[in-house]
Design a protein around this motif. Structure first.
Motif, PDB file in Angstrom:
ATOM      1  N   HIS A   1      47.047  52.577  29.405  1.00  0.00           N
ATOM      2  CA  HIS A   1      46.438  53.016  28.148  1.00  0.00           C
ATOM      3  C   HIS A   1      45.262  52.132  27.725  1.00  0.00           C
ATOM      4  CE1 HIS A   1      49.797  55.563  28.305  1.00  0.00           C
ATOM      5  NE2 HIS A   1      50.679  54.643  28.003  1.00  0.00           N
TER       6      HIS A   1
ATOM      7  N   CYS B   1      52.451  45.456  32.382  1.00  0.00           N
ATOM      8  CA  CYS B   1      53.376  45.802  31.307  1.00  0.00           C
ATOM      9  C   CYS B   1      54.499  44.770  31.221  1.00  0.00           C
ATOM     10  CB  CYS B   1      54.022  47.159  31.577  1.00  0.00           C
ATOM     11  SG  CYS B   1      52.908  48.545  31.446  1.00  0.00           S
TER      12      CYS B   1
ATOM     13  N   HIS C   1      53.531  56.516  25.589  1.00  0.00           N
ATOM     14  CA  HIS C   1      52.402  56.016  24.803  1.00  0.00           C
ATOM     15  C   HIS C   1      51.065  56.638  25.183  1.00  0.00           C
ATOM     16  CE1 HIS C   1      55.541  52.996  23.955  1.00  0.00           C
ATOM     17  NE2 HIS C   1      55.098  53.233  22.738  1.00  0.00           N
TER      18      HIS C   1
ATOM     19  N   ASN D   1      55.260  47.441  21.203  1.00  0.00           N
ATOM     20  CA  ASN D   1      55.504  48.543  20.275  1.00  0.00           C
ATOM     21  C   ASN D   1      56.977  48.929  20.088  1.00  0.00           C
ATOM     22  OD1 ASN D   1      55.916  49.813  22.773  1.00  0.00           O
ATOM     23  ND2 ASN D   1      53.767  50.392  22.866  1.00  0.00           N
TER      24      ASN D   1
ATOM     25  N   SER E   1      50.036  43.970  25.907  1.00  0.00           N
ATOM     26  CA  SER E   1      50.523  45.355  25.948  1.00  0.00           C
ATOM     27  C   SER E   1      49.454  46.393  25.615  1.00  0.00           C
ATOM     28  CB  SER E   1      51.733  45.582  25.025  1.00  0.00           C
ATOM     29  OG  SER E   1      51.303  45.870  23.711  1.00  0.00           O
ATOM     30  N   CYS E   2      49.847  47.665  25.755  1.00  0.00           N
ATOM     31  CA  CYS E   2      48.923  48.765  25.457  1.00  0.00           C
ATOM     32  C   CYS E   2      48.663  48.884  23.966  1.00  0.00           C
ATOM     33  CB  CYS E   2      49.460  50.076  26.026  1.00  0.00           C
ATOM     34  SG  CYS E   2      51.075  50.550  25.379  1.00  0.00           S
TER      35      CYS E   2
ATOM     36  N   ARG F   1      65.396  45.804  24.893  1.00  0.00           N
ATOM     37  CA  ARG F   1      64.068  46.212  25.380  1.00  0.00           C
ATOM     38  C   ARG F   1      63.424  45.149  26.273  1.00  0.00           C
ATOM     39  NH1 ARG F   1      60.422  50.395  26.400  1.00  0.00           N
ATOM     40  NH2 ARG F   1      58.335  49.558  26.281  1.00  0.00           N
TER      41      ARG F   1
ATOM     42  N   HIS G   1      53.567  48.928  35.409  1.00  0.00           N
ATOM     43  CA  HIS G   1      54.810  48.461  34.791  1.00  0.00           C
ATOM     44  C   HIS G   1      55.435  47.272  35.525  1.00  0.00           C
ATOM     45  CE1 HIS G   1      54.396  51.922  32.271  1.00  0.00           C
ATOM     46  NE2 HIS G   1      55.515  51.640  31.630  1.00  0.00           N
TER      47      HIS G   1
ATOM     48  N   CYS H   1      56.848  43.616  28.244  1.00  0.00           N
ATOM     49  CA  CYS H   1      56.993  44.618  27.186  1.00  0.00           C
ATOM     50  C   CYS H   1      58.268  45.428  27.347  1.00  0.00           C
ATOM     51  CB  CYS H   1      55.781  45.535  27.167  1.00  0.00           C
ATOM     52  SG  CYS H   1      55.973  46.953  26.081  1.00  0.00           S
TER      53      CYS H   1
HETATM   54  S1  SF4 Z   1      54.592  50.318  25.963  1.00  0.00           S
HETATM   55 FE1  SF4 Z   1      54.736  48.520  27.233  1.00  0.00          FE
HETATM   56  S2  SF4 Z   1      55.616  49.317  29.138  1.00  0.00           S
HETATM   57 FE2  SF4 Z   1      54.810  51.076  28.036  1.00  0.00          FE
HETATM   58  S3  SF4 Z   1      52.700  51.332  28.779  1.00  0.00           S
HETATM   59 FE3  SF4 Z   1      52.615  50.034  26.953  1.00  0.00          FE
HETATM   60  S4  SF4 Z   1      52.638  47.949  27.758  1.00  0.00           S
HETATM   61 FE4  SF4 Z   1      53.379  49.294  29.362  1.00  0.00          FE
END
Ligand code: SF4
Lengths: 419, 169
Positions: free
Chosen positions: A103, A359, A124, A381, A298-299, A387, A66, A362
């Motif tokens: 992820h 991250c 997530h 997401n 991002s994930c 955010r 993160h 995000c």
């Molecule tokens: S939603 Fe964003 S902060 Fe959360 S794991 Fe996925 S990339 Fe990282």
């Protein structure tokens, strides 16, 4: 009475022959995960028990992602707590430069297998449902308990079955499918339930797109999203692991809370406007929305196929002079592949930033925090208030194609509007 | 348990990003987190809220991230309980686990306003609004969840099990 794939996984993990929605079970967990934000709390709680060891170090995973590479001193202190604990326990630990976003990293390392129960101190965690397992997010204390016991409690959730029919139009992908779905059912449309994704469209859908869909199940309030196991899953996993696994399938007479069918043949590339993921509109209907920033990563959409889609659009074009375009690979592996394929060159020539995996932007951590009044199109997401930065900034969610097209035109745009 | 307190009312889908923005997630110190509770929905909330107050909200309270920092910030700010129409599931678990009472009372929400004083009876499963005198039903917890609450939180319950296991050898 038949069972859904979710019920079968939970029954197996609870050593039961059958289970019913609503029952509370204690289930064995195959993997327990935390990250640099949630681990320090889990570790503090775990230590209160006075135990020397986690239940099984090879089933406990720590991923700094993160706020790393550490964005400030406090973030550095948090990851240090995690690193020291992980190494002392001999747990699975992914250091930066060898890892990336949890992820993306866990599946890449063959750690998310069909039939498993996986819990993570990150909402997530449901992403892994793309691999036909039961994976769900919990808080740090639940994770601390699981690190000690190797089990967790779950209420068997009811399942909502989504059936996608028709043929997917060009420039429409998994992100559009899930945004469409959330737009239809709302951000609590699947509260406490499992979203089971099926249908002819899903059968043809590439793994990366399935992953993006499972990733956002939580955005409809779901406990998790799940997909069946097929040739695509098998092929994907064969590249990353030779461990055995046991796929599960829903019985033909399984009970569903609801069955929802969508014909998606006329779907257009979508966006979700602030401040809810359910606030969904076709991208090409929004011609008057100038933007300041684009984030692709991002994930949800930081995998190689996402970067390929973005590169195809950015190739030979320039990011709009007013726009900052930030591209964040989901993992070190994605970054390496993107470099090998020449995607990074395309991004840099187009005037985009290419970062290490994190991250960062995000969640408004760093690497692209928004100022007051700024607007960002992002492949992430969540577009909740604040955010990505200032509480009066705006995040618009989209897939990689819309994000890249928007970066070029300097406004929310669909790829078809480029020509 | 009877919990009596003054109400702060919020709307639907109060997410964890507004309860405690990610920019403050560089600490796990409850007092520090409490200083920023609800900051992105009401920047003055942390200075207005008094120990013993109760948050009342609409649907899907606590949606979003799994950050336990959210219920911790609420609890550390002195908020005694959260009453909502419904809760996001991870938030609900987290709150129970750390000993923050969370009560689902769908009918009570529309007629409750900021400044009202309400009385939550967790055993009876009721919420009383002392301004209107109306009593509303709240959802009863399962026996399993009640055990966690009685133990004082999840880790206390786990500690009892770990101890029992060690004694059994
Ligand atoms: S939603 Fe964003 S902060 Fe959360 S794991 Fe996925 S990339 Fe990282």
């Amino acid at each position: 009475m038949g069972m859904t794939m979710t019920e079968k996984i939970l029954a197996r993990a609870a050593a039961r022959r059958s289970v019913e929605p609503g029952e509370i079970l204690e289930v064995a967990v195959d993997l327990v995960m935390t990250n640099d934000i949630t681990a320090p709390l889990s570790i503090a709680e775990f230590k209160k028990l006075g135990l020397e060891r986690v239940f099984d170090p090879q089933k406990v995973v720590f991923v700094p992602d993160h706020f790393v590479p550490a964005k400030d001193i406090k973030a550095a202190e948090q990851s240090k707590i995690m690193r020291e604990f992980a190494l002392a326990q001999g747990a699975i630990y992914f250091e930066i430069g060898r890892a990336g976003i949890e992820h993306v990293v866990l599946p890449e390392n063959g750690l998310t297998l069909p039939g498993q129960v996986i819990i993570g101190a990150d909402s997530h965690t449901c992403t892994y449902g793309a691999f036909n397992c039961f994976a769900t997010g919990m808080g740090s204390t639940d994770i601390a308990a699981a690190m000690a016991l190797g089990t967790t409690w779950v209420r068997v959730p009811p399942t909502i079955k989504f059936v996608y029919t028709g043929t997917l139009p060009p420039d429409v992908g998994g992100k559009d499918l899930i945004l469409y779905t959330i737009g239809q059912i709302g951000v609590d449309g699947a509260l406490y339930a499992v979203m089971e994704f099926t249908g002819e469209v899903i059968d043809k859908l590439p793994m990366d797109d399935r992953i993006a869909m499972a990733n956002m199940a939580i955005e409809a309030g779901a406990k998790t999203g799940i997909f069946g196991f097929d040739e695509k899953t098998r092929e994907w996993l064969a590249r990353v692991t030779d461990k055995p696994y046991e796929p599960v399938d829903s019985d033909p007479d399984a009970r569903y809370q609801q069955v929802i069918e969508f014909d998606v043949s006329n779907l257009r590339p979508l966006v979700a406007l602030p401040h809810l993921p359910s606030n969904v509109y076709p991208a090409d209907e929004l011609e008057d929305m100038p933007i300041d920033q684009v984030v692709i990563g991002s994930c949800t959409n930081g995998r190689l196929s996402d970067l390929r889609i973005a590169a195809e659009i950015l190739k030979g074009r320039q990011v709009h002079p007013r726009v900052r375009c930030i591209i964040v690979p989901g993992s070190q592996e994605v970054a390496r592949q993107a470099t090998r394929e020449g995607l990074v060159d395309i991004f840099l020539e187009a005037g985009a930033v290419f970062s290490t995996s994190t991250c960062g932007p995000c969640l408004g951590g760093y690497m692209g925090v928004l100022a007051k009044g700024e607007r960002c199109v992002s492949t992430t997401n969540r577009n909740f208030r604040g955010r990505m930065g200032h509480r009066e900034s705006e995040v618009i969610l989209a897939g990689p194609a819309v994000a890249a097209a928007s970066a070029v035109l300097g406004r929310v745009a669909s790829p078809a509007q480029l020509n | 348990m009877v919990i009596r307190g003054r109400v702060w009312k919020f709307g639907d889908n109060i997410d964890t990003d507004v309860i405690i923005p990610a920019r403050y997630l560089v600490t796990i110190d409850p007092a520090e987190l409490a200083q920023h509770v609800m900051e992105d929905i009401d920047p003055e909330f942390a200075s207005k809220v008094q120990p013993g107050d109760i948050i009342v909200a609409g649907r899907n309270f606590g949606c979003g991230s799994s950050r336990e920092h959210a219920p911790i910030a609420i609890k550390a700010a002195g908020v005694q309980a959260v009453v909502a129409e419904s809760f996001a599931r991870i938030f609900f678990r987290n709150a129970i686990n750390i000993g923050l009472p969370v009560v689902e009372a769908p009918q009570a929400i529309a007629e409750t306003e900021t400044g009202d004083v309400i009385e939550i009876d967790t055993e009876a499963g009721t919420v009383l609004n002392t301004r209107t005198g109306k009593v509303y039903q709240s959802t009863q917890y399962d026996e399993f969840i009640q055990q966690i609450i009685r133990a004082g939180g999840l880790m206390q319950a786990v500690a009892e099990r770990v101890k029992a296991r060690q004694q059994a050898g």
